[in-house]
Design an enzyme around this catalytic site. Sequence first.
Site, PDB file in Angstrom:
ATOM      1  N   ASP A   1       3.582   2.074  10.742  1.00  0.00           N
ATOM      2  CA  ASP A   1       4.882   1.725  11.242  1.00  0.00           C
ATOM      3  C   ASP A   1       5.931   1.195  10.567  1.00  0.00           C
ATOM      4  O   ASP A   1       5.497   0.240   9.502  1.00  0.00           O
ATOM      5  CB  ASP A   1       4.765   1.139  12.834  1.00  0.00           C
TER       6      ASP A   1
ATOM      7  N   GLU B   1      -2.225   4.351  10.758  1.00  0.00           N
ATOM      8  CA  GLU B   1      -2.376   3.490  11.669  1.00  0.00           C
ATOM      9  C   GLU B   1      -2.431   4.206  12.920  1.00  0.00           C
ATOM     10  O   GLU B   1      -1.662   4.757  13.564  1.00  0.00           O
ATOM     11  CB  GLU B   1      -1.142   2.401  11.442  1.00  0.00           C
TER      12      GLU B   1
ATOM     13  N   ASP C   1       7.561  -1.305  10.903  1.00  0.00           N
ATOM     14  CA  ASP C   1       8.077  -2.669  11.545  1.00  0.00           C
ATOM     15  C   ASP C   1       7.159  -3.530  10.732  1.00  0.00           C
ATOM     16  O   ASP C   1       6.244  -3.362   9.860  1.00  0.00           O
ATOM     17  CB  ASP C   1       7.947  -2.466  13.058  1.00  0.00           C
TER      18      ASP C   1
ATOM     19  N   ASP D   1       4.720  -5.299  11.753  1.00  0.00           N
ATOM     20  CA  ASP D   1       2.964  -4.980  11.973  1.00  0.00           C
ATOM     21  C   ASP D   1       2.424  -3.855  11.075  1.00  0.00           C
ATOM     22  O   ASP D   1       1.501  -4.167  10.467  1.00  0.00           O
ATOM     23  CB  ASP D   1       2.709  -4.535  13.389  1.00  0.00           C
TER      24      ASP D   1
END
Length: 642
Positions: free
Chosen positions: A503, A430, A505, A507
């Site tokens: 990541d 990403e 998290d 997102d």
Amino acid sequence: MGNTNVETEYGGDQIQILEGLEAVRKRPGMYIGSTSSTGLHHLVYEIVDNSIDEALAGYCTDVDVTIHEDNSITVVDNGRGIPVGINHKAGLPAVEVVFTVLHAGGKFGGGGYKVSGGLHGVGASVVNALSTWLEVEVCREGKIYKQRYERGKVCYPLKEIGTCDEGQTGTKVTFSPDPEIFEDTVYDYDTLRTRLRETAFLTKGIRISLKDEREENREVSFHYEGGIKEFVTYLNKGKTPLYEDVLYFEGTKNGVYVEVAIQHNDSFNESTYSFVNNITTPEGGTHLAGFRNALTKTFNDYARTSKLLKESEANLSGEDIREGLTAIVSIKIEDPQFEGQTKQKLGNSEARLAVDSIVSEQLTYYLEQNPTIAKIICEKSILAQRAREAARKARDLTRRKTALEGMALPGKLADCSDKNPENCEIYIVEGDSAGGSAKTARSRATQAILPLRGKILNVEKARLDKIYANAEIKAMITAFGTGIHDDFDISKLRYHKIILMTDADVDGAHISTLLLTFIYRFMPELIKQGHVYLATPPLYKLEKNKKIWYAYSDEELSDILAEVGRDSNNKIQRYKGLGEMDAEQLWETTMDPERRILKRVTMEGESESETDLTFTILMGDKVEPRREFIEENARYVKNLDI
Ligand code: 28G
């Protein structure tokens, strides 16, 4: 003597019986598929299936399943109760025969299947053989009978242990799976819940409850008067149906009982699930072929006679008509023949005929009676036909390009030098900045890096022509090398590990889910064959006295703190994204094959309709079902282990 024992002689027959069950213990995989968690859960389904057969015969309305604290399982039904009279062939009470004689034709042994009123009890002896102990209680004619077995061996002859009301009947079975046989003997509540829900959908009117005594307040009950009609409503709950009705067709022909339920939604995917005798047939077969044929034929006939399709226009293809279709095809057949490598494909030709003629006849009538709905479906199919034509042209164009230029790999791809796919892995990363670190960090021989910019296209919400035009998706398709859909060829896969690195998290989890949705819809074999992985970057870095620790979860962080001491010399850094790590840290924590943790994405044990629903709900546009789903399935969101 308080209890009256049923007189039995234990002679030569009994010895043969034991040899039979010994065979089950020697080769459990032959009878229950595997000794992994899948096989463990299979034991429950075998016992519950016997209650379902009793329900299909018209005598049982309720089935209760309990997981006890020690992972033993109790199943209770209110059927007629397994007969206790002496079976003359075996010279034993019928119930004892059911639990100690290995019946021909288990699911994985080939041969006959059980179906309504026929061969009940087929799997009970297998479950008995694979349990440290099993107890059966039968309520019949005002009396309660009981027998216990240990590793398949009878502990005492069937005995009367009490009385019950004259009219009260039923069977109760409790078993404890044998740890000598199973790798793991812990039952998963969600797995049982999913399967029992599916069974309830497929057996209209039945009540099935599940209770988990290991955890307070964990209890559910399923009861669907509408059967597979409600199954379709359930599968469409994250989508927007194109009309309110769920179409339902039912009938018996040449001894095949057929039930079909369908409804279209505004998405572009087909979700059809087929079942034979309540068993899922992921590879379809004759029943599914009959359904598809009837659908294509009937809609084309209707579209022509109603002039929705002009004479100059080509016929609608089956795919056009099935765009956005959710359907259940469920048949009951006396002697199902399963074919194909995994024996999951129905072969009986009478099933094709039965489904085709029942659906054709009843769908024709339905369309005549409901012209508004008929028109909605035809118009959607015509749109699909045009989009497919546009997509074909776009694809032909890219094909021609690659034929001229050779395999043009995407410019952003940093490929590896090793050309043996078995050694190679590709990291889908990403963001360009993390992509840059990954390119520096990687081991150039075997690790390729493909950075993606931001959010990728949600394939649940786009038509094929738009999907093919998307740059990030094109980059993945060319990098993987396999092609997609009908062109898919796994032997052309360029990397045996496809690793999604996002990541740690919300997102990042969202991007992983978008990527998985794309792979699941366009190249499901990559997941089924275990080529897809999630990287796990650390959440924290801990530094003390020039020593460094990484923690991959909050739990791990407190473990480390407990070990090194929780004082002000500790420096703790919370990683917010991959971009915060330099190349060396990224290598050490997430990419070094010696040290990293990879999670393989699997679909094992999950029912296929449930996996489909997971993606629909997570990626669809209905907010409420998604919120509910995430709350109910915190497990999924935590480890994304679909
Ligand atoms: C609770 C856990 C699992 C069952 C029945 C009821 C009958 C039965 C089961 O018969 C033997 C072979 C063919 C007749 C059948 C009762 C007819 C009359 C039954 C269960 C005897 C099997 N009365 N309920 N088996 N048949 N429930 N639940 O196992 O000739 S198994």
